[in-house]
Design a protein around this motif. Structure first.
Motif, mmCIF file in Angstrom:
data_model
loop_
_atom_site.group_PDB
_atom_site.id
_atom_site.type_symbol
_atom_site.label_atom_id
_atom_site.label_comp_id
_atom_site.label_asym_id
_atom_site.label_seq_id
_atom_site.Cartn_x
_atom_site.Cartn_y
_atom_site.Cartn_z
ATOM 1 N N GLN A 118 5.403 5.864 -14.005
ATOM 2 C CA GLN A 118 4.473 6.975 -14.161
ATOM 3 C C GLN A 118 3.401 6.872 -13.100
ATOM 4 O OE1 GLN A 118 4.838 9.361 -16.392
ATOM 5 N NE2 GLN A 118 6.094 8.529 -18.042
ATOM 6 N N SER A 119 2.558 7.879 -13.019
ATOM 7 C CA SER A 119 1.377 7.779 -12.169
ATOM 8 C C SER A 119 0.543 6.592 -12.627
ATOM 9 C CB SER A 119 0.545 9.064 -12.255
ATOM 10 O OG SER A 119 1.270 10.155 -11.736
ATOM 11 N N LEU A 120 0.048 5.823 -11.685
ATOM 12 C CA LEU A 120 -0.631 4.574 -12.003
ATOM 13 C C LEU A 120 -2.059 4.832 -12.493
ATOM 14 C CD1 LEU A 120 0.672 2.485 -8.996
ATOM 15 C CD2 LEU A 120 1.386 2.328 -11.378
ATOM 16 N N ARG A 121 -2.435 4.100 -13.541
ATOM 17 C CA ARG A 121 -3.767 4.214 -14.125
ATOM 18 C C ARG A 121 -4.544 2.926 -13.873
ATOM 19 N NH1 ARG A 121 -2.411 5.297 -20.240
ATOM 20 N NH2 ARG A 121 -1.394 3.305 -19.845
ATOM 21 N N ILE A 122 -5.828 2.975 -14.127
ATOM 22 C CA ILE A 122 -6.651 1.781 -13.964
ATOM 23 C C ILE A 122 -6.127 0.657 -14.851
ATOM 24 C CG2 ILE A 122 -8.942 0.821 -14.428
ATOM 25 C CD1 ILE A 122 -10.156 3.371 -13.399
ATOM 26 N N GLU A 123 -5.709 1.004 -16.084
ATOM 27 C CA GLU A 123 -5.212 -0.014 -17.002
ATOM 28 C C GLU A 123 -4.005 -0.752 -16.444
ATOM 29 O OE1 GLU A 123 -5.950 3.124 -17.685
ATOM 30 O OE2 GLU A 123 -6.503 3.445 -19.776
ATOM 31 N N VAL A 136 7.441 -7.736 -6.524
ATOM 32 C CA VAL A 136 8.494 -6.739 -6.306
ATOM 33 C C VAL A 136 8.088 -5.439 -6.983
ATOM 34 C CG1 VAL A 136 10.913 -6.146 -6.699
ATOM 35 C CG2 VAL A 136 10.267 -8.525 -6.204
ATOM 36 N N LEU A 137 8.020 -4.362 -6.218
ATOM 37 C CA LEU A 137 7.718 -3.038 -6.769
ATOM 38 C C LEU A 137 9.010 -2.235 -6.826
ATOM 39 C CD1 LEU A 137 4.405 -2.129 -4.874
ATOM 40 C CD2 LEU A 137 4.678 -3.199 -7.116
ATOM 41 N N HIS A 138 9.475 -1.946 -8.031
ATOM 42 C CA HIS A 138 10.729 -1.216 -8.254
ATOM 43 C C HIS A 138 10.373 0.198 -8.693
ATOM 44 C CE1 HIS A 138 14.918 -1.060 -10.339
ATOM 45 N NE2 HIS A 138 15.044 -0.887 -9.048
ATOM 46 N N LEU A 139 10.571 1.180 -7.842
ATOM 47 C CA LEU A 139 10.094 2.527 -8.129
ATOM 48 C C LEU A 139 11.004 3.570 -7.509
ATOM 49 C CD1 LEU A 139 6.913 3.050 -5.906
ATOM 50 C CD2 LEU A 139 8.387 1.100 -5.678
ATOM 51 N N ARG A 140 11.112 4.709 -8.209
ATOM 52 C CA ARG A 140 11.962 5.807 -7.732
ATOM 53 C C ARG A 140 11.373 6.503 -6.517
ATOM 54 N NH1 ARG A 140 17.235 5.722 -9.333
ATOM 55 N NH2 ARG A 140 17.387 5.290 -11.564
ATOM 56 N N GLY A 141 10.074 6.665 -6.514
ATOM 57 C CA GLY A 141 9.395 7.332 -5.405
ATOM 58 C C GLY A 141 8.126 6.589 -5.071
ATOM 59 N N LEU A 142 7.398 7.077 -4.092
ATOM 60 C CA LEU A 142 6.146 6.434 -3.724
ATOM 61 C C LEU A 142 5.165 6.536 -4.887
ATOM 62 C CD1 LEU A 142 5.630 7.593 -0.035
ATOM 63 C CD2 LEU A 142 6.425 5.387 -0.867
ATOM 64 N N PRO A 143 4.347 5.500 -5.109
ATOM 65 C CA PRO A 143 3.439 5.519 -6.263
ATOM 66 C C PRO A 143 2.381 6.597 -6.132
ATOM 67 C CG PRO A 143 2.948 3.668 -4.820
ATOM 68 C CD PRO A 143 4.223 4.274 -4.318
ATOM 69 N N ARG A 144 2.008 7.154 -7.280
ATOM 70 C CA ARG A 144 0.900 8.101 -7.362
ATOM 71 C C ARG A 144 -0.146 7.524 -8.298
ATOM 72 N NH1 ARG A 144 3.707 13.332 -9.477
ATOM 73 N NH2 ARG A 144 4.699 11.738 -10.762
ATOM 74 N N TRP A 145 -1.327 8.101 -8.273
ATOM 75 C CA TRP A 145 -2.429 7.600 -9.083
ATOM 76 C C TRP A 145 -2.878 8.687 -10.038
ATOM 77 C CZ3 TRP A 145 -1.734 7.040 -3.905
ATOM 78 C CH2 TRP A 145 -1.520 5.722 -3.449
ATOM 79 N N ALA A 146 -3.129 8.294 -11.283
ATOM 80 C CA ALA A 146 -3.527 9.255 -12.303
ATOM 81 C C ALA A 146 -4.938 9.776 -12.092
ATOM 82 C CB ALA A 146 -3.402 8.625 -13.692
ATOM 83 N N SER A 147 -5.747 9.047 -11.344
ATOM 84 C CA SER A 147 -7.126 9.458 -11.098
ATOM 85 C C SER A 147 -7.620 8.769 -9.837
ATOM 86 C CB SER A 147 -8.034 9.076 -12.275
ATOM 87 O OG SER A 147 -8.158 7.664 -12.359
ATOM 88 N N LEU A 148 -8.721 9.278 -9.302
ATOM 89 C CA LEU A 148 -9.321 8.632 -8.146
ATOM 90 C C LEU A 148 -9.786 7.232 -8.499
ATOM 91 C CD1 LEU A 148 -10.182 8.815 -5.220
ATOM 92 C CD2 LEU A 148 -12.286 9.958 -5.940
ATOM 93 N N GLY A 149 -10.234 7.053 -9.747
ATOM 94 C CA GLY A 149 -10.633 5.727 -10.187
ATOM 95 C C GLY A 149 -9.481 4.736 -10.136
#
Length: 246
Positions: A144-149, A172-185
């Motif tokens: 999912q989009s990455l959160r601060i938690e 190791v980062l296993h991901l379907r696409g490039l990471p996104r962020w849930a917020s600017l924080g």
């Protein structure tokens, strides 16, 4: 004054504020709503609609706001603020950089869109972590989009190993696409994690079919301490073996 909103999607709490908020508003409406939500599930998605006549908080209400914020700060999955241009919208956008959850401003009349945005926020963590105690390799499944938690969880997994055994051999980062962020924080927390662990992770494997992953890995390998290498998404075992080192 403040009143609860009705007709919202399941799991979304709503408040409409007008005039000047007092301690009575907190005691009679806000605090009971938050306490009820915390008892029911421990997480909150809150829609706050600010009327044009909103004048702020009385001094005693400010004290209540601080106490309530400290009590429930970590329990929000997201907050949407519906308000027009002005000091409330500007203050909310600045706060979005600092808070550990998605915080977004919507224009007047967009309460429905704000409620749907809150309802669509991911309920689960954006990252699942596994530490191989034999090799010291941490595998992060990003879904999912990455959160601060998520970065707090990553630090909680990585830091005890580093404290006991020194530098981490591999991540190791296993991901379907490039990471996104849930917020600017969340982006800010990501940068803080990278800076705080710079030079202490031996190898970083990007395991993804994203076309630009190879280019990014080559570029990063020249500017950051960890050796960086890209692998196809299906080659997770090979990536984990490489991250473990010779």
């Amino acid at each position: 004054m403040i009143e609860r909103m009705t007709g919202l999607p399941a799991g979304v709490l709503g408040l409409r504020a007008d005039g000047r908020l007092t301690a009575a508003d907190y005691e009679q409406v806000i605090t009971p709503m938050v306490d009820e939500a915390l008892r029911a599930g421990g997480r909150m998605r809150c829609l706050i609609e600010i009327a044009p006549g909103f004048e702020g908080l009385t001094p005693d209400a400010v004290a209540d706001d601080v106490r309530l914020g400290l009590h429930a700060f970590g329990a929000f999955d997201g907050v949407a603020v519906v308000t027009g241009p002005g000091w409330v919208a500007e203050a909310t956008r600045w706060a979005a950089v600092l808070v550990p959850f998605p915080l977004r401003v919507f224009d007047p009349g967009e309460a429905g869109a704000a409620a749907q945005w809150l309802a669509a926020l991911p309920a689960d963590a954006g990252i699942a972590l596994a530490l191989d105690p034999a090799t010291g390799v941490v595998t992060a499944e990003v879904t999912q989009s990455l959160r601060i938690e998520d970065f707090e969880a990553l630090a909680t997994t990585v830091d005890p190993w580093m404290h006991e055994k020194g530098d981490l051999p591999g991540l190791v980062l296993h991901l379907r696409g490039l990471p996104r962020w849930a917020s600017l924080g969340a982006l800010v927390r990501h940068v803080r994690f990278v800076v705080g662990h710079q030079g202490r992770i031996g190898r970083l494997a990007l395991v993804t079919d994203t076309p630009v992953a190879g280019t990014l890995a080559t570029a990063a390998d020249h500017v950051v301490h960890p050796q960086v290498r890209a692998f196809p998404y299906a080659e997770l075992p090979a990536a984990q073996a490489w991250a473990a080192g010779p």
